[in-house]
Motif scaffolding. Structure first.
Motif, PDB file in Angstrom:
ATOM      1  N   LEU A 245      63.232  59.725  18.763  1.00  0.00           N
ATOM      2  CA  LEU A 245      63.150  60.733  19.824  1.00  0.00           C
ATOM      3  C   LEU A 245      63.787  62.074  19.474  1.00  0.00           C
ATOM      4  CD1 LEU A 245      64.136  58.490  22.879  1.00  0.00           C
ATOM      5  CD2 LEU A 245      61.901  58.739  21.787  1.00  0.00           C
ATOM      6  N   ASN A 246      64.264  62.215  18.253  1.00  0.00           N
ATOM      7  CA  ASN A 246      64.977  63.434  17.892  1.00  0.00           C
ATOM      8  C   ASN A 246      64.039  64.625  17.763  1.00  0.00           C
ATOM      9  OD1 ASN A 246      66.996  61.578  17.693  1.00  0.00           O
ATOM     10  ND2 ASN A 246      67.484  61.966  15.559  1.00  0.00           N
ATOM     11  N   ILE A 247      64.589  65.776  18.024  1.00  0.00           N
ATOM     12  CA  ILE A 247      63.915  67.043  17.781  1.00  0.00           C
ATOM     13  C   ILE A 247      64.953  67.978  17.177  1.00  0.00           C
ATOM     14  CG2 ILE A 247      64.392  67.847  20.134  1.00  0.00           C
ATOM     15  CD1 ILE A 247      61.832  69.498  20.016  1.00  0.00           C
ATOM     16  N   PRO A 248      64.585  68.781  16.167  1.00  0.00           N
ATOM     17  CA  PRO A 248      65.574  69.708  15.602  1.00  0.00           C
ATOM     18  C   PRO A 248      66.209  70.546  16.698  1.00  0.00           C
ATOM     19  CG  PRO A 248      63.623  69.661  14.238  1.00  0.00           C
ATOM     20  CD  PRO A 248      63.293  68.872  15.472  1.00  0.00           C
ATOM     21  N   ARG A 249      67.504  70.734  16.584  1.00  0.00           N
ATOM     22  CA  ARG A 249      68.259  71.401  17.622  1.00  0.00           C
ATOM     23  C   ARG A 249      67.711  72.793  17.935  1.00  0.00           C
ATOM     24  NH1 ARG A 249      73.095  69.874  19.632  1.00  0.00           N
ATOM     25  NH2 ARG A 249      74.342  71.460  20.720  1.00  0.00           N
ATOM     26  N   ASP A 250      67.222  73.475  16.897  1.00  0.00           N
ATOM     27  CA  ASP A 250      66.729  74.842  17.125  1.00  0.00           C
ATOM     28  C   ASP A 250      65.345  74.869  17.755  1.00  0.00           C
ATOM     29  OD1 ASP A 250      65.703  75.683  13.693  1.00  0.00           O
ATOM     30  OD2 ASP A 250      65.326  73.947  14.969  1.00  0.00           O
ATOM     31  N   GLN A 251      64.741  73.712  17.949  1.00  0.00           N
ATOM     32  CA  GLN A 251      63.434  73.647  18.593  1.00  0.00           C
ATOM     33  C   GLN A 251      63.506  73.082  20.017  1.00  0.00           C
ATOM     34  OE1 GLN A 251      60.500  71.603  16.220  1.00  0.00           O
ATOM     35  NE2 GLN A 251      61.207  72.550  14.317  1.00  0.00           N
ATOM     36  N   ALA A 252      64.601  72.438  20.353  1.00  0.00           N
ATOM     37  CA  ALA A 252      64.680  71.692  21.617  1.00  0.00           C
ATOM     38  C   ALA A 252      64.508  72.581  22.842  1.00  0.00           C
ATOM     39  CB  ALA A 252      66.007  70.951  21.686  1.00  0.00           C
ATOM     40  N   LEU A 253      64.868  73.849  22.752  1.00  0.00           N
ATOM     41  CA  LEU A 253      64.732  74.758  23.885  1.00  0.00           C
ATOM     42  C   LEU A 253      63.595  75.752  23.692  1.00  0.00           C
ATOM     43  CD1 LEU A 253      68.492  75.486  24.765  1.00  0.00           C
ATOM     44  CD2 LEU A 253      66.888  73.946  25.914  1.00  0.00           C
ATOM     45  N   GLU A 254      62.684  75.445  22.791  1.00  0.00           N
ATOM     46  CA  GLU A 254      61.542  76.313  22.537  1.00  0.00           C
ATOM     47  C   GLU A 254      60.322  75.821  23.308  1.00  0.00           C
ATOM     48  OE1 GLU A 254      61.330  79.166  20.876  1.00  0.00           O
ATOM     49  OE2 GLU A 254      63.506  79.066  20.591  1.00  0.00           O
ATOM     50  N   PRO A 255      59.713  76.659  24.129  1.00  0.00           N
ATOM     51  CA  PRO A 255      58.544  76.222  24.908  1.00  0.00           C
ATOM     52  C   PRO A 255      57.414  75.648  24.054  1.00  0.00           C
ATOM     53  CG  PRO A 255      59.340  78.327  25.726  1.00  0.00           C
ATOM     54  CD  PRO A 255      60.118  78.032  24.479  1.00  0.00           C
ATOM     55  N   ALA A 256      57.253  76.174  22.858  1.00  0.00           N
ATOM     56  CA  ALA A 256      56.145  75.736  21.993  1.00  0.00           C
ATOM     57  C   ALA A 256      56.281  74.277  21.575  1.00  0.00           C
ATOM     58  CB  ALA A 256      56.058  76.626  20.770  1.00  0.00           C
ATOM     59  N   ALA A 257      57.452  73.705  21.706  1.00  0.00           N
ATOM     60  CA  ALA A 257      57.677  72.318  21.295  1.00  0.00           C
ATOM     61  C   ALA A 257      57.219  71.317  22.351  1.00  0.00           C
ATOM     62  CB  ALA A 257      59.152  72.097  20.990  1.00  0.00           C
ATOM     63  N   TYR A 258      56.805  71.788  23.512  1.00  0.00           N
ATOM     64  CA  TYR A 258      56.480  70.907  24.639  1.00  0.00           C
ATOM     65  C   TYR A 258      54.986  70.937  24.949  1.00  0.00           C
ATOM     66  CZ  TYR A 258      61.422  70.317  24.946  1.00  0.00           C
ATOM     67  OH  TYR A 258      62.712  69.992  24.631  1.00  0.00           O
ATOM     68  N   ASP A 259      54.498  69.768  25.357  1.00  0.00           N
ATOM     69  CA  ASP A 259      53.058  69.582  25.482  1.00  0.00           C
ATOM     70  C   ASP A 259      52.561  69.569  26.927  1.00  0.00           C
ATOM     71  OD1 ASP A 259      54.090  67.512  23.040  1.00  0.00           O
ATOM     72  OD2 ASP A 259      52.452  68.895  22.554  1.00  0.00           O
ATOM     73  N   TYR A 260      53.405  69.192  27.850  1.00  0.00           N
ATOM     74  CA  TYR A 260      52.997  69.082  29.250  1.00  0.00           C
ATOM     75  C   TYR A 260      54.003  69.829  30.108  1.00  0.00           C
ATOM     76  CZ  TYR A 260      50.347  65.212  27.258  1.00  0.00           C
ATOM     77  OH  TYR A 260      49.521  64.443  26.477  1.00  0.00           O
ATOM     78  N   TRP A 261      53.484  70.462  31.169  1.00  0.00           N
ATOM     79  CA  TRP A 261      54.313  71.289  32.040  1.00  0.00           C
ATOM     80  C   TRP A 261      54.029  71.000  33.503  1.00  0.00           C
ATOM     81  CZ3 TRP A 261      57.878  74.797  30.108  1.00  0.00           C
ATOM     82  CH2 TRP A 261      57.842  74.973  28.726  1.00  0.00           C
ATOM     83  N   GLY A 262      55.066  71.119  34.309  1.00  0.00           N
ATOM     84  CA  GLY A 262      54.875  71.061  35.740  1.00  0.00           C
ATOM     85  C   GLY A 262      54.447  72.421  36.276  1.00  0.00           C
ATOM     86  N   GLN A 263      54.260  72.491  37.582  1.00  0.00           N
ATOM     87  CA  GLN A 263      53.781  73.723  38.202  1.00  0.00           C
ATOM     88  C   GLN A 263      54.920  74.694  38.502  1.00  0.00           C
ATOM     89  OE1 GLN A 263      54.466  71.037  39.878  1.00  0.00           O
ATOM     90  NE2 GLN A 263      55.604  71.770  41.667  1.00  0.00           N
ATOM     91  N   GLY A 264      56.145  74.211  38.449  1.00  0.00           N
ATOM     92  CA  GLY A 264      57.301  75.065  38.670  1.00  0.00           C
ATOM     93  C   GLY A 264      57.782  75.039  40.113  1.00  0.00           C
ATOM     94  N   THR A 265      59.066  75.344  40.273  1.00  0.00           N
ATOM     95  CA  THR A 265      59.658  75.456  41.604  1.00  0.00           C
ATOM     96  C   THR A 265      60.562  76.686  41.618  1.00  0.00           C
ATOM     97  OG1 THR A 265      60.886  74.261  43.329  1.00  0.00           O
ATOM     98  CG2 THR A 265      61.616  73.909  41.058  1.00  0.00           C
ATOM     99  N   GLN A 266      60.477  77.478  42.662  1.00  0.00           N
ATOM    100  CA  GLN A 266      61.195  78.734  42.737  1.00  0.00           C
ATOM    101  C   GLN A 266      62.642  78.517  43.152  1.00  0.00           C
ATOM    102  OE1 GLN A 266      60.001  82.110  42.239  1.00  0.00           O
ATOM    103  NE2 GLN A 266      62.217  82.489  42.311  1.00  0.00           N
TER     104      GLN A 266
END
Length: 130
Positions: free
Chosen positions: A104-125
């Motif tokens: 389950l690891n991800i390089p630390r410098d990628q963990a907060l990068e949006p490009a590393a993620y495949d699915y997204w919610g609709q967001g909450t304000q």
């Protein structure tokens, strides 16, 4: 196909607290592969909290000591507890899921990068008034 749903946003005064939640409906989703992001008007989406490896949560410098990532595996839900909120925390908060395999690891410098993620919610304000 994972379906993520955020909830719990709202308006709070500066210094207050709020918890946002993100549930998913995908079977066997590993909650450790989920993260929180936010996007304020006119700004790029930024990573807020994520897990780079089991047992290690990383946070954006701007929220360290104030925000806490947590999960409830039985409920397929992750949370972002936000304390001592500031007006600059106002944004749409998104949860995101990356495809991952054990360990389950991800390089630390990628963990907060949006490009590393495949699915997204609709967001909450989340709005923090001064």
């Amino acid at each position: 196909q994972a379906h993520l749903v955020e909830s719990g946003g709202g308006t709070v005064q500066s210094g207050g607290s709020l918890t946002v939640s993100c549930s998913n409906n995908a079977y066997l989703v590993v909650n450790l592969c989920m993260a929180w992001f936010r996007q304020a008007p006119g700004k790029e989406r930024e990573g807020v909290a994520a897990i780079d490896r089991p047992g290690d949560t990383i946070y954006a410098d701007s929220v360290k000591g104030r925000f806490t990532w947590s999960r409830d595996d039985a409920a397929n839900t992750i949370y972002l507890q936000m304390d001592n909120l500031k007006p600059e925390d106002s944004a749409i908060y998104y949860c995101a899921l990356r495809k991952c395999v054990w360990p389950l690891n991800i390089p630390r410098d990628q963990a907060l990068e949006p490009a590393a993620y495949d699915y997204w919610g609709q967001g909450t304000q989340v709005t923090v008034s001064s």
